[in-house]
Design a protein around this motif. Structure first.
Motif, PDB file in Angstrom:
ATOM      1  N   ASN A  38       0.854  -1.186   0.000  1.00 14.35           N
ATOM      2  CA  ASN A  38       0.000   0.000   0.000  1.00 14.35           C
ATOM      3  C   ASN A  38       0.887   1.232   0.000  1.00 14.35           C
ATOM      4  OD1 ASN A  38       0.830   0.457   2.675  1.00 14.35           O
ATOM      5  ND2 ASN A  38      -0.892  -0.694   3.490  1.00 14.35           N
ATOM      6  N   SER A  39       0.262   2.368  -0.224  1.00 18.10           N
ATOM      7  CA  SER A  39       1.049   3.587  -0.420  1.00 18.10           C
ATOM      8  C   SER A  39       1.764   3.987   0.857  1.00 18.10           C
ATOM      9  CB  SER A  39       0.159   4.720  -0.908  1.00 18.10           C
ATOM     10  OG  SER A  39      -0.891   4.934   0.002  1.00 18.10           O
ATOM     11  N   GLY A  40       1.227   3.586   1.990  1.00 19.86           N
ATOM     12  CA  GLY A  40       1.829   4.023   3.240  1.00 19.86           C
ATOM     13  C   GLY A  40       3.058   3.241   3.641  1.00 19.86           C
ATOM     14  N   THR A  84      -6.836  -2.681   3.299  1.00 22.05           N
ATOM     15  CA  THR A  84      -6.927  -2.189   1.924  1.00 22.05           C
ATOM     16  C   THR A  84      -5.527  -2.044   1.342  1.00 22.05           C
ATOM     17  OG1 THR A  84      -9.020  -1.044   2.283  1.00 22.05           O
ATOM     18  CG2 THR A  84      -7.621  -0.224   0.497  1.00 22.05           C
ATOM     19  N   ALA A  85      -5.264  -2.773   0.262  1.00 22.63           N
ATOM     20  CA  ALA A  85      -3.929  -2.811  -0.330  1.00 22.63           C
ATOM     21  C   ALA A  85      -3.975  -3.717  -1.554  1.00 22.63           C
ATOM     22  CB  ALA A  85      -2.909  -3.361   0.679  1.00 22.63           C
ATOM     23  N   SER A  86      -2.841  -3.802  -2.248  1.00 25.74           N
ATOM     24  CA  SER A  86      -2.676  -4.808  -3.294  1.00 25.74           C
ATOM     25  C   SER A  86      -1.905  -5.979  -2.701  1.00 25.74           C
ATOM     26  CB  SER A  86      -1.914  -4.222  -4.483  1.00 25.74           C
ATOM     27  OG  SER A  86      -2.705  -3.277  -5.169  1.00 25.74           O
ATOM     28  N   TYR A  87      -2.334  -7.183  -3.039  1.00 29.04           N
ATOM     29  CA  TYR A  87      -1.722  -8.399  -2.505  1.00 29.04           C
ATOM     30  C   TYR A  87      -1.105  -9.177  -3.664  1.00 29.04           C
ATOM     31  CZ  TYR A  87      -3.985  -7.313   1.858  1.00 29.04           C
ATOM     32  OH  TYR A  87      -4.364  -6.675   3.013  1.00 29.04           O
ATOM     33  N   PHE A  88       0.145  -9.567  -3.485  1.00 24.91           N
ATOM     34  CA  PHE A  88       0.884 -10.271  -4.522  1.00 24.91           C
ATOM     35  C   PHE A  88       1.356 -11.631  -4.009  1.00 24.91           C
ATOM     36  CE2 PHE A  88       1.451  -6.761  -7.462  1.00 24.91           C
ATOM     37  CZ  PHE A  88       1.399  -5.631  -6.658  1.00 24.91           C
ATOM     38  N   CYS A  89       1.249 -12.633  -4.876  1.00 26.38           N
ATOM     39  CA  CYS A  89       1.931 -13.877  -4.571  1.00 26.38           C
ATOM     40  C   CYS A  89       3.224 -13.909  -5.376  1.00 26.38           C
ATOM     41  CB  CYS A  89       1.065 -15.096  -4.883  1.00 26.38           C
ATOM     42  SG  CYS A  89       0.830 -15.450  -6.636  1.00 26.38           S
ATOM     43  N   ALA A  90       4.224 -14.553  -4.834  1.00 26.20           N
ATOM     44  CA  ALA A  90       5.532 -14.600  -5.480  1.00 26.20           C
ATOM     45  C   ALA A  90       6.111 -15.999  -5.312  1.00 26.20           C
ATOM     46  CB  ALA A  90       6.458 -13.545  -4.885  1.00 26.20           C
ATOM     47  N   PRO A  91       5.948 -16.852  -6.315  1.00 27.23           N
ATOM     48  CA  PRO A  91       6.556 -18.171  -6.246  1.00 27.23           C
ATOM     49  C   PRO A  91       8.069 -18.055  -6.439  1.00 27.23           C
ATOM     50  CG  PRO A  91       5.035 -18.001  -8.126  1.00 27.23           C
ATOM     51  CD  PRO A  91       5.181 -16.649  -7.550  1.00 27.23           C
ATOM     52  N   GLU A  92       8.794 -18.873  -5.695  1.00 30.60           N
ATOM     53  CA  GLU A  92      10.244 -18.956  -5.886  1.00 30.60           C
ATOM     54  C   GLU A  92      10.548 -20.317  -6.488  1.00 30.60           C
ATOM     55  OE1 GLU A  92      13.082 -17.696  -2.686  1.00 30.60           O
ATOM     56  OE2 GLU A  92      13.888 -19.690  -3.050  1.00 30.60           O
ATOM     57  N   GLY A  93      11.027 -20.314  -7.723  1.00 35.22           N
ATOM     58  CA  GLY A  93      11.298 -21.555  -8.414  1.00 35.22           C
ATOM     59  C   GLY A  93      12.457 -22.314  -7.799  1.00 35.22           C
TER      60      GLY A  93
ATOM     61  N   PHE B 105      11.721  -5.021   1.699  1.00 29.55           N
ATOM     62  CA  PHE B 105      11.771  -4.045   0.624  1.00 29.55           C
ATOM     63  C   PHE B 105      11.959  -2.627   1.153  1.00 29.55           C
ATOM     64  CE2 PHE B 105      10.695  -6.078  -3.421  1.00 29.55           C
ATOM     65  CZ  PHE B 105      10.380  -7.349  -2.996  1.00 29.55           C
ATOM     66  N   GLY B 106      12.677  -1.844   0.375  1.00 32.16           N
ATOM     67  CA  GLY B 106      12.760  -0.419   0.632  1.00 32.16           C
ATOM     68  C   GLY B 106      11.554   0.300   0.051  1.00 32.16           C
ATOM     69  N   PRO B 107      11.476   1.622   0.275  1.00 30.18           N
ATOM     70  CA  PRO B 107      10.312   2.391  -0.190  1.00 30.18           C
ATOM     71  C   PRO B 107      10.315   2.644  -1.689  1.00 30.18           C
ATOM     72  CG  PRO B 107      11.903   3.840   0.827  1.00 30.18           C
ATOM     73  CD  PRO B 107      12.418   2.452   1.036  1.00 30.18           C
ATOM     74  N   GLY B 108      11.451   2.411  -2.327  1.00 31.53           N
ATOM     75  CA  GLY B 108      11.521   2.601  -3.771  1.00 31.53           C
ATOM     76  C   GLY B 108      11.961   3.994  -4.176  1.00 31.53           C
ATOM     77  N   THR B 109      12.459   4.077  -5.405  1.00 34.32           N
ATOM     78  CA  THR B 109      12.755   5.354  -6.054  1.00 34.32           C
ATOM     79  C   THR B 109      11.843   5.459  -7.268  1.00 34.32           C
ATOM     80  OG1 THR B 109      15.082   5.437  -5.390  1.00 34.32           O
ATOM     81  CG2 THR B 109      14.438   6.709  -7.340  1.00 34.32           C
ATOM     82  N   ARG B 110      11.040   6.514  -7.289  1.00 31.06           N
ATOM     83  CA  ARG B 110      10.166   6.729  -8.453  1.00 31.06           C
ATOM     84  C   ARG B 110      10.929   7.544  -9.475  1.00 31.06           C
ATOM     85  NH1 ARG B 110       4.903   6.205  -9.519  1.00 31.06           N
ATOM     86  NH2 ARG B 110       4.381   5.807  -7.335  1.00 31.06           N
ATOM     87  N   LEU B 111      11.233   6.937 -10.605  1.00 28.00           N
ATOM     88  CA  LEU B 111      11.967   7.601 -11.686  1.00 28.00           C
ATOM     89  C   LEU B 111      10.993   8.007 -12.772  1.00 28.00           C
ATOM     90  CD1 LEU B 111      14.586   8.400 -13.214  1.00 28.00           C
ATOM     91  CD2 LEU B 111      14.624   6.058 -14.126  1.00 28.00           C
ATOM     92  N   THR B 112      11.042   9.271 -13.121  1.00 24.44           N
ATOM     93  CA  THR B 112      10.237   9.788 -14.229  1.00 24.44           C
ATOM     94  C   THR B 112      11.184  10.355 -15.269  1.00 24.44           C
ATOM     95  OG1 THR B 112       8.436  10.373 -12.727  1.00 24.44           O
ATOM     96  CG2 THR B 112       8.407  11.375 -14.917  1.00 24.44           C
TER      97      THR B 112
END
Lengths: 111, 114
Positions: A38-40, A84-93, B105-112
Motif C-alpha cells: 500500500n502507499s503508506g 486495503t492494499a494490493s496483494y501479490f503472490c511470489a513463487p520462488e522456483g 523491501f525499501g520504499p523505492g525510487t520513483r523515476l520519471t
C-alpha cells in the motif's frame, strides 16, 4: 516463467468480512510468498509457505498451498479498513533467486 | 532497527541523462535484489547480489542498466541514457540468507523520464 497470477484482479468487501485471494503458477517451486503493498508502507512480506507445507497461519492470515494444482490461496479473516492494499503472490522456483510477482489483487475494505 | 532505505525517493531525468539510484540494505544481509515496478503491475526482477557478487542479472532490460555492490553492502543501480520506458518505481530488497527467505523491501525510487 514462474510468475504467479493472482485472482481476482480486484475485490471489494465490507469491514468484518473475509477476503480470499488465489494464486496460480506454472512450474515446481521451493516456496511461495505473499506480499502486501500500500502507499503508506510499501511492499511488506506477509507469509512464506514451503513446498512441503499445505497450510500456514499468521494472525488473521491463512495461506494454503496445493502443489498438485500449482495454486495457493490467501484468506484474510475479519477484514479491517487497514487491510486495503494490493496483494501479490511470489513463487520462488527451485534453485532460483528470483521472486516473480503477478499483477496482484487489489483489495478494498469498506468501513 | 533500520529497514532498507533508498535514495533519492523521487528522480526526474531528461531523456538521455544518466541516473544512479542507491540502496542501503539491512545491515548484515547477504542478499540484495533490485526490482522494477511499472504502474499497475507487480515488481519485476532485475538483478541479484550475494554479498558483492552479482549472481543473476537476467532481468536487466538492456545494457544501459548496470548495478554494483562493491563492498557487499550498499548497492547502486545505474541507468545510462535514460528512455521514457525506464519510468517506473525501482525497488531494492534485502534478505538475511541466500534462498527461501523473506525479502525486506525499501520504499523505492520513483523515476520519471521526460
Amino acid at each position: 516463467s514462474q510468475q504467479g497470477e493472482e485472482d481476482p484482479q480486484a475485490l471489494s468487501i465490507q469491514e468484518g468480512e473475509n477476503a480470499t485471494m488465489n494464486c496460480s503458477y506454472k512450474t515446481s517451486i521451493n516456496n511461495l510468498q505473499w506480499y502486501r503493498q500500500n502507499s503508506g508502507r510499501g511492499l511488506v512480506h506477509l507469509i512464506l509457505i514451503r513446498s512441503n507445507e499445505r497450510e500456514k497461519h499468521s494472525g488473521r492470515l491463512r495461506v494454503t498451498l496445493d502443489t498438485s494444482k500449482k495454486s495457493s490461496s490467501l484468506l484474510i479473516t475479519a477484514s479491517r479498513a487497514a487491510d486495503t492494499a494490493s496483494y501479490f503472490c511470489a513463487p520462488e522456483g527451485a534453485g532460483s533467486y528470483q521472486l516473480t510477482f503477478g499483477k496482484g489483487t487489489k483489495l478494498s475494505v469498506i468501513p | 532497527g533500520a529497514g532498507v532505505s533508498q535514495s533519492p525517493r523521487y528522480k526526474v531525468a531528461k531523456r538521455g541523462q544518466d541516473v544512479a539510484l542507491r540502496c542501503d540494505p539491512i545491515s548484515g544481509h547477504v542478499s540484495l535484489f533490485w526490482y522494477q515496478q511499472a504502474l499497475g503491475q507487480g515488481p519485476e526482477f532485475l538483478t541479484y547480489f550475494q554479498n558483492e557478487a552479482q549472481l543473476d542479472k537476467s532481468g536487466l532490460p538492456s545494457d544501459r542498466f548496470f548495478a554494483e555492490r562493491p563492498e557487499g553492502s550498499v548497492s547502486t543501480q545505474k541507468i545510462q541514457r535514460t528512455q521514457q520506458e525506464d519510468s517506473a518505481v525501482y525497488l531494492c530488497a534485502s534478505s538475511s540468507d541466500t534462498l527461501s527467505y523473506e525479502q525486506y523491501f525499501g520504499p523505492g525510487t520513483r523515476l520519471t523520464v521526460t
